[in-house]
Write a protein that holds these residues in place. Structure first.
Motif, PDB file in Angstrom:
ATOM      1  N   MET A  40     -70.501 -45.429   3.885  1.00 59.74           N
ATOM      2  CA  MET A  40     -71.135 -46.592   3.839  1.00 59.74           C
ATOM      3  C   MET A  40     -71.110 -47.529   5.168  1.00 59.74           C
ATOM      4  O   MET A  40     -70.299 -47.180   5.610  1.00 59.74           O
ATOM      5  CB  MET A  40     -70.775 -47.336   2.598  1.00 59.74           C
ATOM      6  CG  MET A  40     -70.663 -46.763   1.341  1.00 59.74           C
ATOM      7  SD  MET A  40     -69.648 -47.870   0.153  1.00 59.74           S
ATOM      8  CE  MET A  40     -69.989 -49.309   0.160  1.00 59.74           C
ATOM      9  N   PRO A  41     -72.151 -48.226   5.339  1.00 61.45           N
ATOM     10  CA  PRO A  41     -72.004 -49.121   6.676  1.00 61.45           C
ATOM     11  C   PRO A  41     -70.801 -50.038   6.314  1.00 61.45           C
ATOM     12  O   PRO A  41     -70.598 -50.695   5.220  1.00 61.45           O
ATOM     13  CB  PRO A  41     -73.276 -49.763   6.784  1.00 61.45           C
ATOM     14  CG  PRO A  41     -73.991 -49.565   5.539  1.00 61.45           C
ATOM     15  CD  PRO A  41     -73.529 -48.476   4.924  1.00 61.45           C
ATOM     16  N   GLU A  42     -69.968 -50.205   7.374  1.00 62.68           N
ATOM     17  CA  GLU A  42     -68.967 -51.261   7.158  1.00 62.68           C
ATOM     18  C   GLU A  42     -69.575 -52.701   7.364  1.00 62.68           C
ATOM     19  O   GLU A  42     -70.074 -53.027   8.275  1.00 62.68           O
ATOM     20  CB  GLU A  42     -67.827 -51.086   8.486  1.00 62.68           C
ATOM     21  CG  GLU A  42     -67.250 -49.921   8.388  1.00 62.68           C
ATOM     22  CD  GLU A  42     -66.286 -49.517   9.416  1.00 62.68           C
ATOM     23  OE1 GLU A  42     -65.321 -50.249   9.512  1.00 62.68           O
ATOM     24  OE2 GLU A  42     -66.660 -48.508  10.057  1.00 62.68           O
ATOM     25  N   ASP A  43     -69.295 -53.319   6.098  1.00 67.47           N
ATOM     26  CA  ASP A  43     -69.892 -54.585   6.188  1.00 67.47           C
ATOM     27  C   ASP A  43     -68.793 -55.780   5.665  1.00 67.47           C
ATOM     28  O   ASP A  43     -68.425 -55.938   4.522  1.00 67.47           O
ATOM     29  CB  ASP A  43     -70.945 -54.763   5.158  1.00 67.47           C
ATOM     30  CG  ASP A  43     -71.712 -56.193   5.088  1.00 67.47           C
ATOM     31  OD1 ASP A  43     -71.063 -57.124   5.560  1.00 67.47           O
ATOM     32  OD2 ASP A  43     -72.620 -55.997   4.595  1.00 67.47           O
ATOM     33  N   ALA A  44     -67.791 -56.297   6.699  1.00 64.43           N
ATOM     34  CA  ALA A  44     -66.902 -57.098   6.294  1.00 64.43           C
ATOM     35  C   ALA A  44     -67.429 -58.541   5.499  1.00 64.43           C
ATOM     36  O   ALA A  44     -66.637 -59.092   4.719  1.00 64.43           O
ATOM     37  CB  ALA A  44     -66.267 -57.635   7.689  1.00 64.43           C
TER      38      ALA A  44
END
Length: 87
Positions: free
Chosen positions: A24-28
């Motif tokens: 998954m895209p890293e999305d903080a």
């Protein structure tokens, strides 16, 4: 149930590492929102050993709430001839 967190990482870092490992895209920002939703947003910067067992478990619930993108498998498929694990 023993939570499996990366000990040197914070709660937030564990969630973003899980995003990465799941393809998954890293999305903080999304990870922070989910930690808040789970009631452990205040522990986002705490390391695993600094959290209670319950807080650790809630951090690990992230992937149940945020499954990987379609087409990304978390584990290989079970062959049709392989027996199912009994519960």
């Amino acid at each position: 149930q023993v939570p499996h967190l990366l000990a040197p990482f914070s709660g937030l870092e564990n969630v973003t590492a899980a995003q990465y490992l799941a393809g998954m895209p890293e999305d903080a920002a999304r990870a922070r929102r989910l930690l808040e939703m789970l009631g452990v947003g205040h522990r986002a910067s705490a390391r695993a050993h600094q959290m209670s067992r319950g807080e650790q478990q809630r951090v690990t619930y992230f992937l149940r709430l945020e499954p990987p993108e379609p087409g990304v498998m978390k584990r290989p498929p079970r062959p049709a001839h392989a027996p199912r694990a009994s519960t």
